[in-house]
Write a protein that holds these residues in place. Sequence first.
Motif, PDB file in Angstrom:
ATOM      1  N   ASN A 214       0.821  -1.219   0.000  1.00 45.78           N
ATOM      2  CA  ASN A 214       0.000   0.000   0.000  1.00 45.78           C
ATOM      3  C   ASN A 214       0.853   1.266   0.000  1.00 45.78           C
ATOM      4  N   LYS A 215       1.984   1.239   0.686  1.00 44.02           N
ATOM      5  CA  LYS A 215       2.835   2.425   0.800  1.00 44.02           C
ATOM      6  C   LYS A 215       3.755   2.609  -0.405  1.00 44.02           C
ATOM      7  N   ALA A 216       3.939   1.571  -1.197  1.00 43.23           N
ATOM      8  CA  ALA A 216       4.850   1.664  -2.338  1.00 43.23           C
ATOM      9  C   ALA A 216       4.282   2.582  -3.416  1.00 43.23           C
ATOM     10  N   GLU A 217       5.121   3.461  -3.944  1.00 44.83           N
ATOM     11  CA  GLU A 217       4.679   4.341  -5.020  1.00 44.83           C
ATOM     12  C   GLU A 217       4.468   3.572  -6.320  1.00 44.83           C
ATOM     13  N   SER A 218       5.259   2.555  -6.525  1.00 39.75           N
ATOM     14  CA  SER A 218       5.200   1.829  -7.795  1.00 39.75           C
ATOM     15  C   SER A 218       5.445   0.345  -7.557  1.00 39.75           C
ATOM     16  N   VAL A 219       4.450  -0.470  -7.870  1.00 47.66           N
ATOM     17  CA  VAL A 219       4.532  -1.921  -7.712  1.00 47.66           C
ATOM     18  C   VAL A 219       4.404  -2.562  -9.090  1.00 47.66           C
ATOM     19  N   MET A 220       5.324  -3.429  -9.416  1.00 49.86           N
ATOM     20  CA  MET A 220       5.281  -4.141 -10.696  1.00 49.86           C
ATOM     21  C   MET A 220       5.207  -5.636 -10.427  1.00 49.86           C
ATOM     22  N   GLY A 240      -4.847  -5.661 -10.687  1.00 48.83           N
ATOM     23  CA  GLY A 240      -4.566  -4.753 -11.796  1.00 48.83           C
ATOM     24  C   GLY A 240      -5.354  -3.456 -11.738  1.00 48.83           C
ATOM     25  N   GLN A 241      -6.315  -3.355 -10.849  1.00 48.57           N
ATOM     26  CA  GLN A 241      -7.096  -2.124 -10.696  1.00 48.57           C
ATOM     27  C   GLN A 241      -6.425  -1.123  -9.760  1.00 48.57           C
ATOM     28  N   LEU A 242      -5.412  -1.548  -9.027  1.00 53.00           N
ATOM     29  CA  LEU A 242      -4.732  -0.663  -8.094  1.00 53.00           C
ATOM     30  C   LEU A 242      -3.914   0.376  -8.858  1.00 53.00           C
ATOM     31  N   SER A 243      -4.022   1.630  -8.439  1.00 54.38           N
ATOM     32  CA  SER A 243      -3.383   2.712  -9.190  1.00 54.38           C
ATOM     33  C   SER A 243      -1.867   2.694  -9.094  1.00 54.38           C
ATOM     34  N   ASN A 244      -1.310   2.057  -8.081  1.00 59.52           N
ATOM     35  CA  ASN A 244       0.148   2.006  -7.935  1.00 59.52           C
ATOM     36  C   ASN A 244       0.747   0.716  -8.464  1.00 59.52           C
ATOM     37  N   ASP A 274      16.527   8.539 -19.762  1.00 55.51           N
ATOM     38  CA  ASP A 274      16.167   9.695 -18.947  1.00 55.51           C
ATOM     39  C   ASP A 274      14.815   9.528 -18.256  1.00 55.51           C
ATOM     40  N   GLU A 275      13.970   8.639 -18.782  1.00 53.83           N
ATOM     41  CA  GLU A 275      12.648   8.459 -18.187  1.00 53.83           C
ATOM     42  C   GLU A 275      12.498   7.104 -17.501  1.00 53.83           C
ATOM     43  N   ALA A 276      13.581   6.348 -17.407  1.00 52.25           N
ATOM     44  CA  ALA A 276      13.514   5.023 -16.804  1.00 52.25           C
ATOM     45  C   ALA A 276      12.970   5.067 -15.385  1.00 52.25           C
ATOM     46  N   ALA A 277      13.296   6.153 -14.661  1.00 55.11           N
ATOM     47  CA  ALA A 277      12.847   6.258 -13.272  1.00 55.11           C
ATOM     48  C   ALA A 277      11.326   6.282 -13.162  1.00 55.11           C
ATOM     49  N   LEU A 278      10.650   6.774 -14.191  1.00 55.87           N
ATOM     50  CA  LEU A 278       9.186   6.812 -14.176  1.00 55.87           C
ATOM     51  C   LEU A 278       8.579   5.415 -14.298  1.00 55.87           C
ATOM     52  N   PHE A 279       9.294   4.499 -14.943  1.00 54.76           N
ATOM     53  CA  PHE A 279       8.756   3.182 -15.258  1.00 54.76           C
ATOM     54  C   PHE A 279       9.296   2.079 -14.347  1.00 54.76           C
ATOM     55  N   LYS A 280      10.312   2.365 -13.573  1.00 50.73           N
ATOM     56  CA  LYS A 280      10.878   1.340 -12.686  1.00 50.73           C
ATOM     57  C   LYS A 280      10.011   1.200 -11.434  1.00 50.73           C
ATOM     58  N   PRO A 281       9.916  -0.007 -10.901  1.00 51.11           N
ATOM     59  CA  PRO A 281       9.133  -0.217  -9.682  1.00 51.11           C
ATOM     60  C   PRO A 281       9.965   0.012  -8.426  1.00 51.11           C
ATOM     61  N   SER A 282       9.304   0.415  -7.359  1.00 50.42           N
ATOM     62  CA  SER A 282       9.965   0.400  -6.057  1.00 50.42           C
ATOM     63  C   SER A 282       9.819  -0.980  -5.414  1.00 50.42           C
ATOM     64  N   LEU A 283       8.717  -1.667  -5.743  1.00 50.39           N
ATOM     65  CA  LEU A 283       8.482  -3.037  -5.284  1.00 50.39           C
ATOM     66  C   LEU A 283       8.196  -3.912  -6.492  1.00 50.39           C
ATOM     67  N   LEU A 284       8.997  -4.948  -6.687  1.00 51.92           N
ATOM     68  CA  LEU A 284       8.809  -5.914  -7.766  1.00 51.92           C
ATOM     69  C   LEU A 284       8.319  -7.224  -7.170  1.00 51.92           C
ATOM     70  N   VAL A 345      -5.302   1.037  -2.356  1.00 47.59           N
ATOM     71  CA  VAL A 345      -4.534   2.138  -2.915  1.00 47.59           C
ATOM     72  C   VAL A 345      -5.474   2.990  -3.757  1.00 47.59           C
ATOM     73  N   GLU A 346      -5.650   4.235  -3.391  1.00 46.47           N
ATOM     74  CA  GLU A 346      -6.605   5.104  -4.073  1.00 46.47           C
ATOM     75  C   GLU A 346      -5.929   6.142  -4.958  1.00 46.47           C
ATOM     76  N   THR A 347      -4.658   6.439  -4.721  1.00 43.19           N
ATOM     77  CA  THR A 347      -3.946   7.425  -5.524  1.00 43.19           C
ATOM     78  C   THR A 347      -2.638   6.834  -6.011  1.00 43.19           C
ATOM     79  N   GLY A 348      -2.183   7.367  -7.152  1.00 43.77           N
ATOM     80  CA  GLY A 348      -0.935   6.882  -7.723  1.00 43.77           C
ATOM     81  C   GLY A 348      -0.965   7.020  -9.232  1.00 43.77           C
ATOM     82  N   ARG A 349       0.216   7.205  -9.830  1.00 43.78           N
ATOM     83  CA  ARG A 349       0.297   7.444 -11.271  1.00 43.78           C
ATOM     84  C   ARG A 349       0.956   6.284 -12.021  1.00 43.78           C
ATOM     85  N   PHE A 350       1.473   5.312 -11.299  1.00 44.54           N
ATOM     86  CA  PHE A 350       2.309   4.296 -11.929  1.00 44.54           C
ATOM     87  C   PHE A 350       1.544   3.514 -12.999  1.00 44.54           C
ATOM     88  N   LYS A 351       0.380   3.037 -12.683  1.00 46.54           N
ATOM     89  CA  LYS A 351      -0.405   2.272 -13.653  1.00 46.54           C
ATOM     90  C   LYS A 351      -0.757   3.140 -14.859  1.00 46.54           C
TER      91      LYS A 351
END
Length: 565
Positions: A214-220, A240-244, A274-284, A345-351
Amino acid sequence: MSKTTSDKSVVQLLVQQCIKKGIREVVISPGSRNAPLIIAFNAIENIECFTIVDERSAAFVALGMAQQLRRPVAIICTSGTAALNYAPAIAEAYYQEIPLVVLTADRPKEWVGQADGQTIDQSNIFSNYIKHSIDLPVKIAHDDDAWYANRSISEALNNTMHPVPAPVHINIPLREPLYGRTAAEKRVSRPIEQLIPEQTLSADQIQELATKWNKAESVMIVAGVLAPCEKMSQVLSHLGQLSNTVFLTETTTNQFCDNFITCIDRQIFSIDEDEAALFKPSLLISLGGQIVSKKIKEFLRNNPPKEHWHISQSDKVIDTFQRLSLSVKMDAYEFFSQVASHLKVETGRFKDIWQKRSLKNQALHEQFIEQTKWSDLKALNHIFTHLPEKSQLQLANSTPVRYAQLFQDDIKVHSFANRGTSGIDGSVSTAVGASINSENPTILITGDLSFMYDSNGLWNSYLKKNFKVIVINNGGGGIFRFIPGPSDSPELEQFFEAKHQYKAEHLAYTYGLDYFSASSLEELEDTYNNFVNNNTKASLLEVFTPGDINGKILRNYFKNFSNNR
């Protein structure tokens, strides 16, 4: 038993145990030393025996059967090098986690190394690629022999399914005479059952895992090879419905949902450094078997997550991305279903970031395919977008399974490939085995080298009317024109590509398949429906493409994404 059985008491015990443990299919290769096994298994009414002469092909046929049945299938061979021919399929089954019961007839141990015919050391012969291996006693001369045989056979058969499916090896030394029969069972087997407790995370474990998610900004979530499973699809669709959270799948993942990110290579080629950081997960989080995409492996190794969880019941520590922090030893469905209800998870841009890039790349893909010349890519576009409903797809190594990843959005059927070891040696045989227990069409897509390498897979009497082979004949190993290194080597055509002018037509006629061919898009469009709808007997479609330009077209295909970032 409705027929007389072998008079070898150890064989009788083995067969009884196999029946009680649920073995229903046995693939037999002819021989003499294995005669007691053939006689005993053939005497059982509720066991179906198949005859495949080539042991290498026989083992892959059994693998294909077990792949679809999702339970053990037995294979039986005679002594000597016959057993060694099983090795490629056993290795594939081991790494793909498919259950096989390998039964090898043998000479008595005292004759090993004594210049006796058809005799090699068969004890533990598959040691690196087998989960469990035993040698049975030559005869049961004492109650302790029966006790040992019962216990050993039970232990071996139990290991075919738990904790993960795998091949096991039972070596059976037999003395002559080999063809004796009896009408009565001499002994009664005593199988040892296993009680497998349910897998449940504790409340504290669920809370800890859910909090991190839940706390992770980006989960893949990255999934490799998975067997089709409706309940798994349902729980993963919820995640797959989770925004992060994004869920990356491949064709052989066999999970379908509009929220999933497909065609992984297409997406990775479009990501600039230069944009890899936007697509990398914090939790895999990873699950399933081998992953086809080399690009996603490179991306995650070069852009590592803070944490990586791998979900598997295997006793191995699987650290594909070199960042493993938690190995969860449980069934993936049980893990996700127990954690899912605690994820909020209600907010997040990763997905959203991944989905927008995926939609953009889908448009670039369609534009490139529309404009490209006749080639592997053009031919496979027509094939993958016109697969019959409810068919099952079998993909050979090495280019067909890779091309399939580019058309994953269009493939709406279950797909299978020998990605355990990724060899080309058993693709045809595996597909034949997979088709045996399926009422739906089985379509094998294979390259020319892979097809010819395993053409013995067609040497049997089990080819069904709805079994179909598509051979992409580009005159050699086309993948080597795409891989950096071989493509620039002066040895390319002779040693890497193995350039040739052979055709599959006469092989099709030899093995009794109806033959179709196409050398252009117009011919493929005219021929394909007749091929797919042909129900007189098994059929083969040979598609000829220009091998010298396929590699260049595929490189330009991927440049199309990197040039339009």
